[in-house]
Write a protein that holds these residues in place. Structure first.
Motif, mmCIF file in Angstrom:
data_model
loop_
_atom_site.group_PDB
_atom_site.id
_atom_site.type_symbol
_atom_site.label_atom_id
_atom_site.label_comp_id
_atom_site.label_asym_id
_atom_site.label_seq_id
_atom_site.Cartn_x
_atom_site.Cartn_y
_atom_site.Cartn_z
ATOM 1 N N ILE A 1 0.646 -1.185 -0.006
ATOM 2 C CA ILE A 1 -0.032 -0.099 0.021
ATOM 3 C C ILE A 1 0.874 1.423 0.033
ATOM 4 N N GLN A 2 1.891 1.372 0.474
ATOM 5 C CA GLN A 2 3.064 2.536 0.608
ATOM 6 C C GLN A 2 4.261 1.830 0.428
ATOM 7 N N THR A 3 5.491 2.563 -0.231
ATOM 8 C CA THR A 3 6.621 2.508 0.047
ATOM 9 C C THR A 3 7.379 3.640 0.387
ATOM 10 N N PHE A 4 8.626 3.291 1.116
ATOM 11 C CA PHE A 4 9.577 4.527 1.250
ATOM 12 C C PHE A 4 10.930 4.295 1.026
ATOM 13 N N GLY A 5 11.686 5.156 0.213
ATOM 14 C CA GLY A 5 13.053 4.644 -0.042
ATOM 15 C C GLY A 5 13.076 4.012 -1.342
ATOM 16 N N SER A 6 14.068 2.986 -1.386
ATOM 17 C CA SER A 6 14.088 2.139 -2.280
ATOM 18 C C SER A 6 13.224 0.901 -2.056
ATOM 19 N N ALA A 7 12.299 0.557 -2.849
ATOM 20 C CA ALA A 7 11.482 -0.742 -2.808
ATOM 21 C C ALA A 7 11.293 -1.360 -3.837
ATOM 22 N N PRO A 8 11.390 -2.799 -3.764
ATOM 23 C CA PRO A 8 11.464 -3.670 -5.139
ATOM 24 C C PRO A 8 10.041 -3.431 -5.964
ATOM 25 N N ARG A 9 8.740 -3.419 -5.174
ATOM 26 C CA ARG A 9 7.603 -3.368 -6.044
ATOM 27 C C ARG A 9 6.719 -2.117 -5.668
ATOM 28 N N ALA A 10 5.767 -1.489 -6.608
ATOM 29 C CA ALA A 10 5.185 -0.314 -6.424
ATOM 30 C C ALA A 10 3.802 -0.713 -5.671
ATOM 31 N N PRO A 11 3.284 0.175 -5.096
ATOM 32 C CA PRO A 11 1.990 0.257 -4.658
ATOM 33 C C PRO A 11 1.028 -0.493 -5.484
ATOM 34 N N GLY A 12 0.216 -1.299 -4.968
ATOM 35 C CA GLY A 12 -0.659 -2.175 -5.930
ATOM 36 C C GLY A 12 -0.279 -3.451 -6.051
ATOM 37 N N ALA A 13 1.250 -3.673 -5.992
ATOM 38 C CA ALA A 13 1.595 -5.047 -5.912
ATOM 39 C C ALA A 13 0.948 -6.010 -5.217
ATOM 40 N N ALA A 14 0.666 -7.275 -5.634
ATOM 41 C CA ALA A 14 -0.294 -8.148 -4.582
ATOM 42 C C ALA A 14 0.345 -9.592 -4.799
ATOM 43 N N MET A 15 -0.068 -10.267 -3.632
ATOM 44 C CA MET A 15 0.192 -11.782 -3.639
ATOM 45 C C MET A 15 -0.796 -12.408 -2.881
ATOM 46 N N ALA A 16 -1.317 -13.377 -3.311
ATOM 47 C CA ALA A 16 -2.475 -14.124 -2.546
ATOM 48 C C ALA A 16 -1.980 -15.461 -2.018
ATOM 49 N N VAL A 17 -2.536 -15.958 -0.853
ATOM 50 C CA VAL A 17 -2.332 -17.181 -0.427
ATOM 51 C C VAL A 17 -3.447 -17.817 -0.031
ATOM 52 N N SER A 18 -3.607 -19.118 -0.527
ATOM 53 C CA SER A 18 -4.712 -19.822 -0.226
ATOM 54 C C SER A 18 -4.912 -20.903 0.973
ATOM 55 N N GLN A 19 -5.921 -21.001 1.612
ATOM 56 C CA GLN A 19 -6.067 -22.147 2.761
ATOM 57 C C GLN A 19 -5.059 -23.364 2.579
ATOM 58 N N THR A 20 -5.228 -23.813 1.171
ATOM 59 C CA THR A 20 -4.412 -24.913 0.935
ATOM 60 C C THR A 20 -2.919 -24.958 0.756
ATOM 61 N N GLY A 21 -2.314 -23.564 0.836
ATOM 62 C CA GLY A 21 -1.091 -23.362 0.644
ATOM 63 C C GLY A 21 -0.545 -22.861 -0.675
ATOM 64 N N ALA A 22 -1.414 -22.598 -1.645
ATOM 65 C CA ALA A 22 -1.153 -22.259 -3.080
ATOM 66 C C ALA A 22 -0.913 -20.734 -2.932
ATOM 67 N N ILE A 23 0.271 -20.291 -3.492
ATOM 68 C CA ILE A 23 0.653 -18.905 -3.540
ATOM 69 C C ILE A 23 0.860 -18.247 -4.930
ATOM 70 N N VAL A 24 0.269 -17.191 -5.140
ATOM 71 C CA VAL A 24 0.422 -16.695 -6.444
ATOM 72 C C VAL A 24 0.751 -14.855 -6.326
ATOM 73 N N GLY A 25 1.498 -14.343 -7.393
ATOM 74 C CA GLY A 25 1.848 -13.084 -7.045
ATOM 75 C C GLY A 25 3.292 -12.808 -6.439
ATOM 76 N N SER A 26 3.427 -11.378 -6.207
ATOM 77 C CA SER A 26 4.776 -11.210 -5.554
ATOM 78 C C SER A 26 4.666 -9.831 -5.047
ATOM 79 N N ILE A 27 5.062 -9.427 -3.875
ATOM 80 C CA ILE A 27 5.042 -8.155 -3.363
ATOM 81 C C ILE A 27 6.509 -7.436 -2.992
ATOM 82 N N SER A 28 7.511 -8.320 -3.248
ATOM 83 C CA SER A 28 8.759 -7.675 -3.044
ATOM 84 C C SER A 28 9.918 -8.450 -3.538
ATOM 85 N N GLY A 29 9.680 -8.919 -4.866
ATOM 86 C CA GLY A 29 10.502 -9.790 -5.622
ATOM 87 C C GLY A 29 11.359 -10.696 -4.837
ATOM 88 N N GLY A 30 10.612 -11.437 -3.749
ATOM 89 C CA GLY A 30 11.220 -12.410 -2.857
ATOM 90 C C GLY A 30 11.878 -12.108 -1.679
#
Length: 383
Positions: free
Chosen positions: A24-53
């Motif tokens: 939602i917000q970044t300060f200084g040098s950040a790997p992803r911009a506001p709006g970058a999203a990652m989702a995690v399901s109850q079964t453990g599946a993961i999609v997307g990225s919020i920080s490049g790892g």
């Protein structure tokens, strides 16, 4: 969030609980911009990225807690934190992440967002960051969702419209005025149709430019007046292939300030009438291929047609940054780099020699100006 929408819709259909983490917000040098999203399901599946790892593993744990509790969670990661190296955010910046659980209301809102994106209709999705968690949608000039306060709702609508107008995602503080205690802090995620890149000239360099344009997220059109060259077999990656005189096609298009025009024909009969029109349009980038002698001759022709110094300064010719590229792929990379530098107002020199922040910040003045323009239009009855 755009890149994970299809998976979220699939989980909604299968009724699999999940949580969505959004920068939602970044300060200084950040790997992803506001709006970058990652989702995690109850079964453990993961999609997307919020920080490049960098912080994904920590956010996955938070997401599972959010799924279990049904309560949203705010997280902040930065090098000033004691555990910065543990989570891996060592790039010198700070990111704020908001993790929300799946709900029926959230699913309904996402379905509307998905419909709008597929129809290429601009839409903004707002999520409150404190207190009760209503969500808001803004599309076709109407706000969907309410705080039960008409004044605050109008403030939310104006702020969301301002962000959508410039295609930005950001935190927005919305209140009914200085004397009113009612206020809402929300994160607004803007979804606009992809920016356009039009590549003129079906030459060998053009295919590489088309490919790089697609990687950059553009809707890419290839235009050439010669049907034998402008074919799907030669340009399979292009979203659209147009056989027409370049200046005539350009005249028929509605373009915006995000549009990039790459003129690769270096043929005077195509280039001069095309550039005469292109340099008078409100587009983000105009570049033309050619030797230095060709560029000087072309500039003289354009001056004879009435273009002034201000208009001619918008032309990037010879096209691309000076990185010594020789092959079509290397030339396309130099063109892409110049487009990005122009968009961000950067000189395009080595980062080692620069003292500017590595990652550009949201252009808040542009957002405020767009919001003010919208509000003025409503007051005068022009919107």
């Amino acid at each position: 969030m755009l890149e994970i929408l299809d998976q979220l819709m699939s989980w909604n259909r299968e009724e699999i609980p999940y949580a969505v983490a959004t920068v939602i917000q970044t300060f200084g040098s950040a790997p992803r911009a506001p709006g970058a999203a990652m989702a995690v399901s109850q079964t453990g599946a993961i999609v997307g990225s919020i920080s490049g790892g960098c912080v994904e593993s920590a956010v996955v744990e938070v997401a599972h807690d959010v799924i279990a509790s049904g309560r949203a969670s705010y997280q902040r990661f930065g090098v000033s934190d004691d555990d910065a190296f543990a989570v891996g955010l060592t790039c010198g910046g700070t990111i704020e992440v908001f993790v929300v659980p799946h709900s029926s209301e959230f699913a309904q809102m996402l379905a509307r967002v998905c419909q709008a994106v597929r129809a290429q209709v601009p839409i903004a999705f707002g999520t409150t960051l404190e207190g009760p968690k209503p969500t808001f949608l803004l599309f076709d000039g109407d706000l969907h969702g309410s705080t039960e306060s008409p004044e605050v709702d109008r403030a939310i609508e104006t702020r969301m419209a301002g962000l959508l107008a410039v295609g930005s995602s950001a935190v927005a503080e919305c209140s009914a005025g200085h004397r009113c205690q009612s206020s809402v802090r929300l994160f607004v995620n803007s979804f606009s149709p992809p920016p356009r890149m039009i590549v003129f000239g079906a030459i060998d360099f053009a295919r590489a430019v088309v490919q790089v344009g697609k990687l950059m997220g553009y809707f890419v059109t290839l235009c050439d007046a010669r049907p034998v060259f402008a074919t799907r077999a030669r340009f399979p990656e292009a979203d659209e292939i147009v056989v027409d005189w370049p200046h005539r096609y350009l005249q028929s298009q509605l373009l915006d300030s995000r549009t990039a025009l790459c003129i690769l024909t270096h043929d005077e009969k195509f280039d001069v009438p095309l550039l005469e029109r292109a340099l008078r349009l409100d587009v983000g980038y105009v570049g033309a291929m050619g030797s230095r002698r060709t560029c000087l001759n072309r500039e003289r022709e354009l001056r004879l047609l009435g273009l002034n110094d201000t208009e001619l300064r918008r032309l990037h010719a010879p096209i691309g940054l000076d990185i010594g590229g020789k092959t079509p792929a290397e030339t396309a990379i130099s063109i892409a780099a110049e487009i990005i530098a122009t968009r961000e107002g950067r000189p395009g020199r080595s980062l080692r020699e620069s003292r500017s922040a590595i990652h550009s910040q949201i252009h808040e003045p542009a957002i405020v100006a767009a919001t003010a323009q919208l509000a003025t239009g409503r007051q005068t009855g022009t919107l």
